[in-house]
Write an enzyme that holds these catalytic residues in place. Sequence first.
Site, PDB file in Angstrom:
ATOM      1  CB  SER A 117       6.306  -2.348  -2.498  1.00 51.80           C
ATOM      2  OG  SER A 117       6.451  -2.189  -1.100  1.00 51.80           O
ATOM      3  CE1 TYR A 142       1.080  -2.606  -1.878  1.00 50.58           C
ATOM      4  CE2 TYR A 142       2.757  -2.761  -0.161  1.00 50.58           C
ATOM      5  CZ  TYR A 142       2.300  -2.218  -1.350  1.00 50.58           C
ATOM      6  OH  TYR A 142       3.077  -1.292  -2.017  1.00 50.58           O
ATOM      7  CE  LYS A 146       2.365  -2.596  -5.518  1.00 52.44           C
ATOM      8  NZ  LYS A 146       2.128  -1.893  -6.799  1.00 52.44           N
TER       9      LYS A 146
END
Length: 330
Positions: A117, A142, A146
């Site tokens: 991402s 989040y 990643k």
Amino acid sequence: MKVLITGGAGFIGSTVASACLDAGLVPVVLDDLSTGRREFTAGRHSYEGTITDAALLDRIFDEHPDVAAVVHCAARIVVPESVAHPAGYYDNNVVGTLRLAQHLAARGCTRLLFSSSASIYASPEGGSAVDETAPLAPSSPYARSKAMAEQILADVAAAGDLRVLSLRYFNPIGADPLLRTGLQHRLPTHALGRLITAHESGTPFTVAGTDWPTRDGSAIRDFVHVWDLARAHVAALLRFDAALEGASQRALNLGTGSGTTVWELVEAFCSVAGDLKVEEGPRRPGDVVGAYAHSGSAKRLLGWRAERSLEDGVRDALAWNARRPAVLGG
């Protein structure tokens, strides 16, 4: 070529599977169906379960010994949810990725495409372009999950156990243009999904944050069509070895190379769907000003560039939204 796609019943994974089929590659789908949909696995080799289920992974590789690469899309992805429940995100996205990497190495499957991402980047002042060498500063659980997963995979690759291409997605929109799959959620939380929900319900769309240091005060994003992302995965699978250029791992940006503010997304949406009510609201937890991609490396190494427009993404998302009840019900 046969390809294992974890999370292959979700939005990105199912679209990648369709692109693989169109290109003559054979997808094998692994999904726990916690957010993915069984309907998206129809006509495809599919298995229900988690990426940490060693016995299931062994069964998959025993039944498909010709799997030549893995596309790892299985992850939790909702930023506000990650802020509220970080432990689950680290367990699923980080620990799960480590367990998967260990199992792939043990089975001798050494080509891994990791669904990463652009949220891992530090947001440049005013929301400008970033390339793969830009500073990292993930600002939500989040995004940190990643970044951590990327580092783990880079270390595993450096030890000689895997070779890894990390594909850093910017902001996926749209749907499979043939409408085989699309966003599975009835009420998606990303900007275009919330625009569609507002348009359908006649309620105002809220621009979350209007005091960012951008040209119009709203956050800036690089909205890339999901079909363009899926095409990039096919290109990466076909050029995997050459794209690494002798390295054990590499990260590649996948975006349009053009920044779009949320207000500009609203304008594009209205040009396709008609007017809607808009109001301003506060920033959401975990939000950042954003950035857009410098995707020169993907063009050079994969022969890929984004081809579909912002308006294409809006039209395909609307078309899928109209078709979604017939495919998924409800």
